[in-house]
Write a protein that holds these residues in place. Structure first.
Motif, short mmCIF file in Angstrom:
data_model
loop_
_atom_site.label_atom_id
_atom_site.label_comp_id
_atom_site.label_asym_id
_atom_site.label_seq_id
_atom_site.Cartn_x
_atom_site.Cartn_y
_atom_site.Cartn_z
N LEU A 286 0.76 -1.36 0.10
CA LEU A 286 0.03 0.08 -0.72
C LEU A 286 0.61 1.49 0.20
O LEU A 286 0.61 2.57 -0.51
N LEU A 287 2.23 0.94 0.72
CA LEU A 287 2.94 2.35 0.75
C LEU A 287 3.67 2.53 -0.33
O LEU A 287 3.89 3.77 -0.76
N THR A 288 3.91 1.46 -1.69
CA THR A 288 3.90 1.81 -3.01
C THR A 288 3.06 2.83 -3.88
O THR A 288 3.44 2.77 -4.90
N ALA A 289 2.15 3.37 -3.84
CA ALA A 289 0.74 3.36 -3.95
C ALA A 289 1.14 4.92 -4.41
O ALA A 289 1.10 5.44 -5.56
N VAL A 290 2.38 5.89 -3.25
CA VAL A 290 3.06 7.01 -3.49
C VAL A 290 4.52 6.54 -3.92
O VAL A 290 4.84 6.27 -3.59
N PRO A 291 4.88 6.95 -5.39
CA PRO A 291 6.33 6.84 -5.25
C PRO A 291 7.20 7.50 -5.24
O PRO A 291 7.97 7.94 -5.68
N VAL A 299 12.10 2.03 0.56
CA VAL A 299 10.68 2.12 1.74
C VAL A 299 9.39 0.84 1.78
O VAL A 299 9.48 0.21 3.41
N ILE A 300 9.98 -0.43 0.65
CA ILE A 300 9.66 -1.99 1.11
C ILE A 300 9.83 -2.92 1.68
O ILE A 300 9.88 -3.39 3.17
#
Length: 367
Positions: A286-291, A299-300
């Motif tokens: 879900l965090l990767t929705a914002v690049p 981030v991952i």
């Protein structure tokens, strides 16, 4: 004496982005990645510990990791084939690997990947409109999956453990977002009039948000949503179930690589169960929705290591598993994508004249 018509003042060239807006985002991305790998990660493990964990894997575990990795690399092509009638699996493979490599290595690579996708599909005879439909639907379903996975994971956690207030609130928020998105899509596809109303409403909201920033109001969103509805309604009615299945398989195949990596380095099910791992994976996705960074680099890793360690995994082993997982799903596609890009540039046997790709009953003549 001949009158000379007054000349119009020279038009100013369009202003580009200010220098700080071009420099600051990449700089912040680099700072974030450096902080994760040079400050955060050494607190959990070292490269020697990671290598020791990898070296301790058996041949059976390495083979299982390899099979899971290859399957994961193959699954996103299914989404492309479903959303682009007439696209062959081999073409989808070349396109996916190439664009993934760009997205994983270049800051702002998503825009370059879009251009590459249009260029590749055009070389194989597909129109820009058909490519736009493919990108819109695959992206939309991918975001649906990112919203649905946390809801699924939290629901499973609620069945297997005592739910906390935070988990319940997060699950309800995710469920509300998913339901709202599905309802909005249903209304948009119901008729051209409803699509135009949604476009006008979204345009008014966007204009209100931009007004305090001194930006002009947006225009034409009703036409854009109507065009989207016209292009996608036929395909979605015929293939929504296949698109949903292909998207779920793609998401869970990526998760499978993480689970196999955890078990291969020694993180047992007693430490981190599959449901707990799914919850951490879902929120990391879900965090990767914002690049923030290319391919979510940094981030991952941060989200997975902290989440899986908090779930009960040994910190060093969790870090080793996450780095193995990212090597197979983030690093490996880069050289593969470079190879497929060179192949696409050199290979002429797949080329077609523009707009000559095979049509089906799902591709209207206007698309």
């Amino acid at each position: 004496m001949t009158a000379v018509a007054p000349q119009a003042p020279p038009t100013r060239p369009p202003r580009g982005k200010p220098l700080w807006r071009r420099v600051v985002p990449p700089l912040l991305s680099l700072v974030l990645v450096a902080a994760v790998f040079f400050w955060f990660l050494p607190q959990f493990t070292s490269l020697s510990d990671v290598w020791s964990a990898v070296a301790a894997m058996t041949w059976a575990e390495l083979a299982l990791l390899g099979i899971a990795t290859l399957w994961n690399l193959a699954t996103y092509q299914f989404v492309m084939v479903v959303t682009m009638p007439g696209l062959r699996l081999r073409e989808a493979t070349v396109s996916t690997l190439t664009t993934t490599a760009v997205s994983n290595t270049v800051i702002g690579g998503a825009a370059i990947s879009l251009g590459l996708t249009y260029g590749m599909n055009s070389s194989w005879g597909f129109s820009r409109s058909r490519t736009s439909v493919m990108l819109l639907l695959s992206g939309l379903w991918n975001n649906f999956a990112k919203l649905a996975l946390p809801v699924l994971a939290l629901s499973l956690l609620a069945l297997t453990s005592t739910p906390t207030t935070g988990r319940l609130l997060a699950g309800l928020a995710g469920l509300a977002g998913l339901v709202a998105a599905v309802v909005l899509l249903g209304l948009l596809l119901r008729s051209r009039e409803s699509a135009a109303r949604i476009g006008r409403g979204a345009g008014r909201v966007a204009s209100a948000v931009l007004r305090p920033l001194g930006r002009p109001p947006v225009h034409g969103w009703d036409l854009a949503t109507t065009k989207f509805r016209d292009r996608t309604a036929l395909l979605l009615r015929a293939r929504w179930h296949w698109l949903t299945l292909a998207t779920v398989v793609s998401q869970l195949s990526l998760f499978l690589v993480l689970v196999v990596a955890l078990r291969a380095v020694g993180v047992t099910a007693a430490q981190v169960g599959v449901v707990e791992a799914l919850a951490v994976f879902a929120f990391a996705r879900l965090l990767t929705a914002v690049p923030f960074t290319p391919g979510g680099l940094g981030v991952i890793e941060l989200a997975l290591i902290t989440g899986l360690s908090a779930a009960g995994g040994d910190r060093a082993l969790v870090a080793a598993a996450v780095l193995v997982f990212r090597a197979l799903t983030y690093v490996l596609p880069i050289p593969l994508g470079l190879g497929t890009y060179v192949f696409w540039r050199q290979n002429r046997s797949w080329r077609r004249e523009p707009n000559t790709a095979p049509r089906t009953e799902l591709v209207p003549e206007t698309v």
